[in-house]
Scaffold this motif. Structure first.
Motif, PDB file in Angstrom:
ATOM      1  N   GLY A  85       0.851  -1.191   0.000  1.00  0.00           N
ATOM      2  CA  GLY A  85       0.000   0.000   0.000  1.00  0.00           C
ATOM      3  C   GLY A  85       0.881   1.233   0.000  1.00  0.00           C
ATOM      4  O   GLY A  85       1.737   1.383  -0.862  1.00  0.00           O
ATOM      5  N   ASP A  86       0.699   2.100   0.995  1.00  0.00           N
ATOM      6  CA  ASP A  86       1.537   3.290   1.081  1.00  0.00           C
ATOM      7  C   ASP A  86       2.609   3.161   2.167  1.00  0.00           C
ATOM      8  O   ASP A  86       3.140   4.149   2.657  1.00  0.00           O
ATOM      9  N   THR A  87       2.919   1.911   2.517  1.00  0.00           N
ATOM     10  CA  THR A  87       3.926   1.657   3.548  1.00  0.00           C
ATOM     11  C   THR A  87       5.224   1.170   2.925  1.00  0.00           C
ATOM     12  O   THR A  87       5.260   0.124   2.266  1.00  0.00           O
ATOM     13  N   PHE A  88       6.283   1.925   3.151  1.00  0.00           N
ATOM     14  CA  PHE A  88       7.628   1.557   2.711  1.00  0.00           C
ATOM     15  C   PHE A  88       8.178   0.525   3.692  1.00  0.00           C
ATOM     16  O   PHE A  88       8.261   0.774   4.889  1.00  0.00           O
ATOM     17  N   LEU A  89       8.556  -0.639   3.172  1.00  0.00           N
ATOM     18  CA  LEU A  89       9.077  -1.714   4.014  1.00  0.00           C
ATOM     19  C   LEU A  89      10.572  -1.943   3.822  1.00  0.00           C
ATOM     20  O   LEU A  89      11.233  -2.452   4.726  1.00  0.00           O
ATOM     21  N   GLY A  90      11.082  -1.602   2.653  1.00  0.00           N
ATOM     22  CA  GLY A  90      12.501  -1.822   2.394  1.00  0.00           C
ATOM     23  C   GLY A  90      12.889  -1.425   0.992  1.00  0.00           C
ATOM     24  O   GLY A  90      12.063  -0.951   0.212  1.00  0.00           O
ATOM     25  N   ARG A  91      14.152  -1.626   0.707  1.00  0.00           N
ATOM     26  CA  ARG A  91      14.696  -1.291  -0.601  1.00  0.00           C
ATOM     27  C   ARG A  91      15.639  -2.385  -1.061  1.00  0.00           C
ATOM     28  O   ARG A  91      16.198  -3.110  -0.236  1.00  0.00           O
ATOM     29  N   LEU A  92      15.796  -2.476  -2.366  1.00  0.00           N
ATOM     30  CA  LEU A  92      16.668  -3.493  -2.943  1.00  0.00           C
ATOM     31  C   LEU A  92      17.328  -2.887  -4.167  1.00  0.00           C
ATOM     32  O   LEU A  92      16.712  -2.110  -4.890  1.00  0.00           O
ATOM     33  N   SER A  93      18.584  -3.228  -4.381  1.00  0.00           N
ATOM     34  CA  SER A  93      19.250  -2.785  -5.603  1.00  0.00           C
ATOM     35  C   SER A  93      19.841  -3.998  -6.306  1.00  0.00           C
ATOM     36  O   SER A  93      20.400  -4.890  -5.663  1.00  0.00           O
ATOM     37  N   ILE A  94      19.657  -4.003  -7.610  1.00  0.00           N
ATOM     38  CA  ILE A  94      20.274  -5.019  -8.464  1.00  0.00           C
ATOM     39  C   ILE A  94      21.357  -4.285  -9.252  1.00  0.00           C
ATOM     40  O   ILE A  94      21.058  -3.449 -10.106  1.00  0.00           O
ATOM     41  N   ARG A  95      22.590  -4.567  -8.907  1.00  0.00           N
ATOM     42  CA  ARG A  95      23.700  -3.906  -9.589  1.00  0.00           C
ATOM     43  C   ARG A  95      23.834  -4.486 -10.991  1.00  0.00           C
ATOM     44  O   ARG A  95      23.590  -5.673 -11.195  1.00  0.00           O
ATOM     45  N   HIS A  96      24.226  -3.655 -11.916  1.00  0.00           N
ATOM     46  CA  HIS A  96      24.288  -4.098 -13.304  1.00  0.00           C
ATOM     47  C   HIS A  96      25.585  -4.808 -13.648  1.00  0.00           C
ATOM     48  O   HIS A  96      25.661  -5.488 -14.671  1.00  0.00           O
ATOM     49  N   ARG A  97      26.591  -4.679 -12.793  1.00  0.00           N
ATOM     50  CA  ARG A  97      27.849  -5.397 -13.019  1.00  0.00           C
ATOM     51  C   ARG A  97      28.589  -5.529 -11.692  1.00  0.00           C
ATOM     52  O   ARG A  97      28.297  -4.821 -10.729  1.00  0.00           O
ATOM     53  N   LEU A  98      29.545  -6.446 -11.697  1.00  0.00           N
ATOM     54  CA  LEU A  98      30.388  -6.644 -10.522  1.00  0.00           C
ATOM     55  C   LEU A  98      31.731  -5.953 -10.728  1.00  0.00           C
ATOM     56  O   LEU A  98      32.337  -6.090 -11.786  1.00  0.00           O
ATOM     57  N   THR A  99      32.172  -5.237  -9.730  1.00  0.00           N
ATOM     58  CA  THR A  99      33.544  -4.731  -9.680  1.00  0.00           C
ATOM     59  C   THR A  99      34.325  -5.696  -8.798  1.00  0.00           C
ATOM     60  O   THR A  99      33.750  -6.618  -8.191  1.00  0.00           O
ATOM     61  N   ARG A 100      35.599  -5.497  -8.679  1.00  0.00           N
ATOM     62  CA  ARG A 100      36.413  -6.351  -7.799  1.00  0.00           C
ATOM     63  C   ARG A 100      35.875  -6.286  -6.370  1.00  0.00           C
ATOM     64  O   ARG A 100      35.729  -7.293  -5.702  1.00  0.00           O
ATOM     65  N   ARG A 101      35.565  -5.082  -5.909  1.00  0.00           N
ATOM     66  CA  ARG A 101      35.061  -4.905  -4.535  1.00  0.00           C
ATOM     67  C   ARG A 101      33.710  -5.602  -4.351  1.00  0.00           C
ATOM     68  O   ARG A 101      33.466  -6.255  -3.344  1.00  0.00           O
ATOM     69  N   LEU A 102      32.812  -5.458  -5.344  1.00  0.00           N
ATOM     70  CA  LEU A 102      31.510  -6.104  -5.233  1.00  0.00           C
ATOM     71  C   LEU A 102      31.637  -7.620  -5.294  1.00  0.00           C
ATOM     72  O   LEU A 102      30.867  -8.333  -4.649  1.00  0.00           O
ATOM     73  N   LEU A 103      32.590  -8.109  -6.060  1.00  0.00           N
ATOM     74  CA  LEU A 103      32.805  -9.551  -6.135  1.00  0.00           C
ATOM     75  C   LEU A 103      33.220 -10.108  -4.773  1.00  0.00           C
ATOM     76  O   LEU A 103      32.787 -11.191  -4.376  1.00  0.00           O
TER      77      LEU A 103
END
Length: 181
Positions: A85-103
């Motif tokens: 509804g109008d309640t924010f419960l959370g957020r999610l991000s899908i990164r488009h690529r991996l960097t060394r740090r993200l890996l």
């Protein structure tokens, strides 16, 4: 029923309440290297202004576009909000690529559930709902990480089919099939 949606101004009041909850647990400090932490430190109380919040929503939506430069140290990402509804419960991000740090540290999918909504299956629902979207972005499988001592997040990842690969520093690394071929 909760769902992943594009960021929207329709949850402004609830989003502000969630930010207060995140700040109460120490998010948004210099030690918080997450996207949520960066956003809290950059926007802070300015989010209360509807125009500033609308700009923030627009920036979140634009983060996925190839003509948008990500903030320094970040990669392009599709940012989605978990709302009911109008309640924010959370957020999610899908990164488009991996960097060394993200890996090693961050993985392809990152998520946050507001403290008052935890332990109700929202993280599992959010992560599970993101997998077809990750597949459409060309990811199969996806890397998801969590702190070695974060039992709740480990259970979420495993419930979504995460297969443990290894531990790198403080992070456990899991791969989750998105159903691609």
């Amino acid at each position: 029923m909760p769902q992943l949606i594009q960021p929207t101004t329709a949850v402004h009041a609830s989003f502000l309440e969630a930010v207060e909850e995140f700040e109460a647990e120490g998010r948004g400090t210099l030690e918080d290297n997450s996207m949520l932490g960066r956003d809290i430190s950059v926007f802070g109380r300015r989010w209360q202004d509807p125009e500033t919040f609308a700009q923030y929503v627009a920036e979140n939506i634009a983060a996925a576009r190839s003509d948008t430069l990500p903030p320094p140290g970040f990669v392009r990402a599709t940012i989605l909000w978990w709302v009911e509804g109008d309640t924010f419960l959370g957020r999610l991000s899908i990164r488009h690529r991996l960097t060394r740090r993200l890996l090693d540290w961050g993985g392809l999918i990152g998520y946050d559930v507001r403290p008052s909504a935890r332990r109700r299956g929202h993280a599992t629902g959010m992560l599970r709902a993101s997998l077809p979207l990750a597949r459409r972005l060309g990811h199969d499988p996806v890397l998801v990480t969590c702190d070695h001592d974060n039992v709740a997040s480990r259970k979420v990842i495993e419930a979504c089919g995460g297969v443990f690969e290894d531990r790198r520093g403080e992070k456990l690394r899991y791969w989750i099939a998105t159903g691609g071929t």
